[in-house]
Write an enzyme that holds these catalytic residues in place. Structure first.
Site, PDB file in Angstrom:
ATOM      1  N   PHE A   3       0.827  -1.211   0.000  1.00 36.31           N
ATOM      2  CA  PHE A   3       0.000   0.000   0.000  1.00 36.31           C
ATOM      3  C   PHE A   3       0.857   1.255   0.000  1.00 36.31           C
ATOM      4  O   PHE A   3       0.437   2.323  -0.466  1.00 36.31           O
ATOM      5  CB  PHE A   3      -0.949  -0.008   1.210  1.00 36.31           C
ATOM      6  CG  PHE A   3      -0.363   0.483   2.501  1.00 36.31           C
ATOM      7  CD1 PHE A   3      -0.407   1.824   2.846  1.00 36.31           C
ATOM      8  CD2 PHE A   3       0.233  -0.401   3.397  1.00 36.31           C
ATOM      9  CE1 PHE A   3       0.128   2.282   4.042  1.00 36.31           C
ATOM     10  CE2 PHE A   3       0.759   0.046   4.588  1.00 36.31           C
ATOM     11  CZ  PHE A   3       0.715   1.388   4.912  1.00 36.31           C
ATOM     12  N   LYS A   4       2.082   1.149   0.468  1.00 34.56           N
ATOM     13  CA  LYS A   4       2.960   2.313   0.575  1.00 34.56           C
ATOM     14  C   LYS A   4       3.420   2.827  -0.784  1.00 34.56           C
ATOM     15  O   LYS A   4       3.921   3.956  -0.880  1.00 34.56           O
ATOM     16  CB  LYS A   4       4.148   1.969   1.476  1.00 34.56           C
ATOM     17  CG  LYS A   4       3.676   1.696   2.914  1.00 34.56           C
ATOM     18  CD  LYS A   4       4.708   1.036   3.776  1.00 34.56           C
ATOM     19  CE  LYS A   4       4.095   0.706   5.150  1.00 34.56           C
ATOM     20  NZ  LYS A   4       5.025   0.017   6.036  1.00 34.56           N
ATOM     21  N   ASP A   5       3.229   2.022  -1.831  1.00 34.42           N
ATOM     22  CA  ASP A   5       3.526   2.509  -3.180  1.00 34.42           C
ATOM     23  C   ASP A   5       2.702   3.748  -3.504  1.00 34.42           C
ATOM     24  O   ASP A   5       3.149   4.626  -4.247  1.00 34.42           O
ATOM     25  CB  ASP A   5       3.211   1.431  -4.228  1.00 34.42           C
ATOM     26  CG  ASP A   5       4.217   0.295  -4.244  1.00 34.42           C
ATOM     27  OD1 ASP A   5       5.416   0.558  -4.006  1.00 34.42           O
ATOM     28  OD2 ASP A   5       3.808  -0.852  -4.504  1.00 34.42           O
TER      29      ASP A   5
ATOM     30  N   LEU B 124       4.774   6.506  -1.893  1.00 37.75           N
ATOM     31  CA  LEU B 124       6.205   6.585  -2.178  1.00 37.75           C
ATOM     32  C   LEU B 124       6.534   6.748  -3.661  1.00 37.75           C
ATOM     33  O   LEU B 124       7.586   7.294  -3.999  1.00 37.75           O
ATOM     34  CB  LEU B 124       6.912   5.367  -1.589  1.00 37.75           C
ATOM     35  CG  LEU B 124       6.974   5.413  -0.052  1.00 37.75           C
ATOM     36  CD1 LEU B 124       7.445   4.096   0.532  1.00 37.75           C
ATOM     37  CD2 LEU B 124       7.882   6.546   0.409  1.00 37.75           C
TER      38      LEU B 124
ATOM     39  N   THR C 299       7.871  -1.265   3.557  1.00 39.11           N
ATOM     40  CA  THR C 299       8.309   0.116   3.343  1.00 39.11           C
ATOM     41  C   THR C 299       9.594   0.158   2.526  1.00 39.11           C
ATOM     42  O   THR C 299       9.742   0.997   1.635  1.00 39.11           O
ATOM     43  CB  THR C 299       8.546   0.840   4.681  1.00 39.11           C
ATOM     44  OG1 THR C 299       7.312   0.926   5.386  1.00 39.11           O
ATOM     45  CG2 THR C 299       9.073   2.251   4.455  1.00 39.11           C
TER      46      THR C 299
END
Length: 283
Positions: free
Chosen positions: A136-138, A141, A169
């Site tokens: 989900f951090k894509d 980021l 992460t």
């Protein structure tokens, strides 16, 4: 993310022709601990952890009550532009540049909706795994990497990005920063405590600006190292440290988009309510 769509509300529906959000003439950022104030958006993004150990946040929360329903038909990158534009001025990030950054950031996702929603039983599930590293951090980021590169190129500066990871992460940060001009990326991970796939995602990226460091210890040990380095203000300035963990305001800001976007997919006329259930860890 799982959520349940609830009863329809009686709020009036505004058409897509309603006024879109105007760009603010000024935005100021402060530390949650009160030791820093008056920072611009760009300064807050660079700052990561505030000098007093707090988090950088906007001094005021934008009021979108008059225009949020007009966003219902926007694509993900168009919606991201509308939301991000509330937190920075035209002078700091011109409209055309911000639109291009958002389109490029979310063009790397494998699904046209970026974060599609599927129904499972009585719940709707938001799929946050369509980015380059399936994390989900894509969502944040991919955009943060492009934002860093944009600011650094404009100001002829260099940045040392430092982050700690328990697995996802690190890969997302590396894929967001790989190959970016004027950025060196260092990611710390606990040796033997991430999955094989996650370690391979991090250690098989061969771009010259990516550096992975295995730490004998836990994720908390990695995070403590990162926080200690950011807390050493002289070193932070000398090394030009930048953050990719959620201590960076931009991480939170970019992730706001998918809550709005998912709501609009279920309630295109903005006539319902929903509750989100967010899994988490690392307390």
């Amino acid at each position: 993310l799982g959520f349940r769509a609830l009863q329809r509300s009686s709020l009036p529906y505004l058409s897509a022709s309603s006024e879109m959000a105007p760009r603010p003439t000024s935005v100021s950022y402060i530390s949650t601990r009160g030791g820093a104030s008056g920072l611009t958006f760009e300064q807050a993004v660079y700052e990561g952890l505030a000098p007093d150990g707090g988090l950088m946040i906007p001094e005021e929360v934008p009021d979108v009550s008059s225009m949020w329903k007009a966003w219902a038909t926007l694509s993900f990158h168009e919606l991201a532009f509308e939301i991000v534009s509330l937190f920075c001025t035209e002078t700091e990030l011109p409209t055309n540049d911000l639109q291009e950054l958002m389109q490029r950031s979310y063009g790397t996702f494998s699904h046209s909706d970026v974060v599609p929603t599927v129904k499972v039983g009585g719940l709707h599930i938001m799929e946050l795994f369509h980015g380059p590293t399936f994390a989900f951090k894509d969502v944040a980021l991919q955009a943060l990497g492009n934002l860093y590169e944009y600011f650094l190129k404009r100001n002829s500066k260099k940045l040392t990005v430092l982050g700690a990871t328990s697995g996802d992460t690190g890969g997302a940060a590396i894929y967001g920063m790989r190959g970016k001009e004027n950025v060196e990326c260092f990611i710390l991970f606990p040796e033997g405590r991430v999955s094989k796939v996650q370690q391979q995602q991090m250690t098989t990226v061969l771009d010259d600006n990516v550096h992975c460091i295995a730490v004998k210890g836990t994720f908390d040990d990695c995070q403590d190292i990162v926080k200690a380095l950011f807390g050493d203000l002289a070193f932070k300035r000398e090394a030009c440290l930048g953050a990719v963990n959620s201590i960076n305001w931009a991480r939170i800001m970019f992730q706001i988009t998918y809550y709005f976007y998912t709501y609009y997919r279920l309630f295109p006329h903005c006539d319902g309510t929903m509750s989100f259930s967010v899994p988490t860890g690392n307390f």
